[in-house]
Design an enzyme around this catalytic site. Structure first.
Site, PDB file in Angstrom:
ATOM      1  N   GLY A 248       0.784  -1.220   0.000  1.00 58.74           N
ATOM      2  CA  GLY A 248       0.000   0.000   0.000  1.00 58.74           C
ATOM      3  C   GLY A 248       0.815   1.269   0.000  1.00 58.74           C
ATOM      4  O   GLY A 248       0.265   2.366   0.140  1.00 58.74           O
ATOM      5  N   GLU A 290       4.725  -6.463   1.032  1.00 67.21           N
ATOM      6  CA  GLU A 290       4.304  -6.795  -0.334  1.00 67.21           C
ATOM      7  C   GLU A 290       4.097  -5.536  -1.186  1.00 67.21           C
ATOM      8  O   GLU A 290       2.973  -5.201  -1.558  1.00 67.21           O
ATOM      9  CB  GLU A 290       2.991  -7.587  -0.293  1.00 67.21           C
ATOM     10  N   PRO A 291       5.153  -4.817  -1.520  1.00 72.94           N
ATOM     11  CA  PRO A 291       4.997  -3.656  -2.389  1.00 72.94           C
ATOM     12  C   PRO A 291       4.705  -4.080  -3.824  1.00 72.94           C
ATOM     13  O   PRO A 291       5.270  -5.039  -4.329  1.00 72.94           O
ATOM     14  CB  PRO A 291       6.356  -2.957  -2.293  1.00 72.94           C
ATOM     15  N   ARG A 330      -8.313   3.195 -14.690  1.00 70.53           N
ATOM     16  CA  ARG A 330      -8.285   3.785 -13.350  1.00 70.53           C
ATOM     17  C   ARG A 330      -8.999   5.140 -13.257  1.00 70.53           C
ATOM     18  O   ARG A 330      -9.682   5.398 -12.253  1.00 70.53           O
ATOM     19  CB  ARG A 330      -6.847   3.897 -12.842  1.00 70.53           C
ATOM     20  N   TYR A 334     -11.702   5.031 -10.451  1.00 67.97           N
ATOM     21  CA  TYR A 334     -11.325   5.692  -9.199  1.00 67.97           C
ATOM     22  C   TYR A 334     -11.202   7.207  -9.301  1.00 67.97           C
ATOM     23  O   TYR A 334     -10.784   7.844  -8.344  1.00 67.97           O
ATOM     24  CB  TYR A 334      -9.968   5.156  -8.714  1.00 67.97           C
ATOM     25  N   CYS A 361     -16.496   3.896 -26.841  1.00 62.51           N
ATOM     26  CA  CYS A 361     -17.837   4.454 -27.007  1.00 62.51           C
ATOM     27  C   CYS A 361     -18.483   4.628 -25.629  1.00 62.51           C
ATOM     28  O   CYS A 361     -19.473   3.975 -25.295  1.00 62.51           O
ATOM     29  CB  CYS A 361     -18.670   3.542 -27.908  1.00 62.51           C
ATOM     30  N   GLU A 362     -17.885   5.481 -24.823  1.00 59.60           N
ATOM     31  CA  GLU A 362     -18.342   5.771 -23.471  1.00 59.60           C
ATOM     32  C   GLU A 362     -18.023   7.223 -23.152  1.00 59.60           C
ATOM     33  O   GLU A 362     -16.882   7.659 -23.317  1.00 59.60           O
ATOM     34  CB  GLU A 362     -17.624   4.882 -22.435  1.00 59.60           C
ATOM     35  N   TYR A 390      -1.417  -1.423 -12.392  1.00 56.82           N
ATOM     36  CA  TYR A 390      -2.865  -1.518 -12.564  1.00 56.82           C
ATOM     37  C   TYR A 390      -3.352  -0.874 -13.860  1.00 56.82           C
ATOM     38  O   TYR A 390      -4.491  -0.428 -13.931  1.00 56.82           O
ATOM     39  CB  TYR A 390      -3.597  -0.924 -11.348  1.00 56.82           C
TER      40      TYR A 390
END
Length: 443
Positions: A248, A290-291, A330, A334, A361-362, A390
């Site tokens: 994180g 856990e990076p 993303r 987010y 098409c959004e 990501y």
């Protein structure tokens, strides 16, 4: 755009990464194109390893492969001495095919299937991070059937919520992940696991969120895990050999982000472990982290070619590129923010404010709102920074758009690590049933 790692503007005024001119990369590989600064990835790996070595504690740094999992990346982090965190059979298979040592693989996930557990046990992976009672019983049964004992960590929720986007906060009590310390389920899981002949309980795992810029959340989580460790030692006689504090650790996407240095995160964590566990155990447990994002995130850049524009006087100018939410979902998911520049005109002054639109098409397919750029022309190259984590991992074929290639660049050399999808790749899994006529009917 802030230039990370080996990125710079060269004598031609072009963005250069890893000694490779991005204009040349476009000519060779096309766009959209994910570009990974290999030297920066290796630097980040070494920053974690060096910081933990300075702490004097026994440790493991496991790369969280969900951030970006391809065979070349697995091979790279293995070379740098890291372990590997996987969360699915696909990530596990990728790691094994890359030759990653199975004993250094940790298997996460809140809904591991029986097939996945059997695959992992057959491969001889090093540790299972058990997330719930269903998995605990399944893993016990599979291991018993094979007549072996497997290493496990129990994922616990310490009731700490990191100050991040609500969708990526996972350490609080109300979470789909882990055994809750507060309601007693974590202690029950410790009792069950420690009493099993086929589960070798190493300790516990705690993860409090993502894109974290402060250390207070980690320190509070460590304090609560240490209190829990003291309780189970006194009441159950169980001593944890490993404390996994998850990941994180935040990175800089824009000037609004103020992450700490890797060494600052590590020192805060190791100091807190020493402080709180010295009161519990005679010997400090082994520390695992856990990076993922903080190793690969700022090493990635996505290169696009500018296509159409739409200027609405007094409102906004849209500039469309040949990618979008299919290669970077993303912003849509987010509301994530990014910086960008014209890679082929790195020294030109800013002249206009534009918004970068994708080609899906959004209406929501927008990469960046209100970006300052030089006067944008068709066929300019747009480079969006910090897209290593990501982006490829969450890419899709929405609108049947092909996923981009990925290249590693270092010391003037570029190598494809993921080929660009072809149109045949798009239909490779399609099947037309016999009952559906192969000839069109217009009756």
């Amino acid at each position: 755009m802030y230039l990370h790692g080996t990125s710079k503007i060269n004598a031609k005024g072009h963005l250069e990464i890893g000694g490779c001119d991005t204009v040349d990369l476009k000519q060779q590989y096309g766009t959209p194109l994910y570009i990974v600064d290999e030297a920066l990835v290796r630097q980040r790996c070494r920053e974690y390893m060096d910081a933990f070595k300075q702490s004097g504690l026994t440790f493991q740094v496991a790369y969280a492969s969900k951030a970006f999992c391809v065979m070349a990346m697995c091979r790279l982090v293995e070379e740098e001495g890291l372990s590997l965190d996987v969360v699915s059979e696909g990530e596990l298979y990728t790691a094994l095919q890359a030759g990653f040592p199975p004993e250094r693989i940790h298997f996460h996930g809140n809904n591991k299937t029986l097939d996945e557990l059997e695959m992992a046990i057959s491969a001889g992976i090093g540790c299972y991070v058990v997330d719930n009672f269903t998995e605990l019983h399944m893993l016990q049964a599979v291991a018993a059937e094979k007549g072996i004992a497997v290493n496990v960590l129990l994922r616990v929720t310490p009731g700490v919520e990191a100050h991040t986007h609500e969708f990526i906060s996972t350490g609080q009590t109300d979470s789909k992940f882990g055994f809750d310390i507060g309601n007693g389920s974590a202690k029950e899981a410790v009792e069950l696991a420690s009493g099993s002949l086929n589960l070798r309980l190493l300790g516990v795992h705690s993860h409090i969120g993502s894109q974290i810029f402060e250390v207070e959340g980690f320190e509070l989580a460590i304090e609560r895990v240490a209190r829990f460790a003291s309780d189970v030692k006194e009441t159950l006689g169980v001593v944890f050999k490993v404390i996994n504090l998850g990941g994180g650790f935040g990175i800089r996407y824009t000037g609004d982000d103020q992450p700490l240095q890797v060494s600052q995160y590590v020192k805060a964590i190791t100091d807190a472990v020493k402080k709180h566990f010295a009161e519990v155990y005679a010997q400090i447990p082994e520390i695992w982290v856990e990076p993922g994002r903080s190793i690969i995130g700022d090493a990635g850049t996505t290169l696009y070619t500018v296509g159409s524009t739409k200027d609405i006087p007094g409102v906004r100018k849209y500039v469309a590129v040949d990618g979008g939410m299919t290669d970077n979902p993303r912003p849509a998911l987010y509301d994530s923010k990014y910086e960008a520049m014209l890679a082929n005109r790195g020294n030109d002054p800013h002249e206009e404010t534009v918004s970068i639109a994708g080609k899906c098409c959004e209406s929501g397919d927008m990469l960046i709102w209100d970006l300052e750029l030089p006067k944008v022309n068709q066929a300019d190259l747009l480079a969006v920074s910090c897209t290593g984590a990501y982006n490829y991992a969450m890419a899709s074929n929405y609108n049947r758009i092909r996923r981009p290639a990925v290249v590693f660049v270092k010391d003037g050399a570029s190598d494809v690590v993921v080929k660009r999808e072809t149109l045949d790749d798009i239909i490779s899994c399609d099947v037309i049933p016999e009952r559906i006529s192969k000839q069109p009917s217009f009756k």
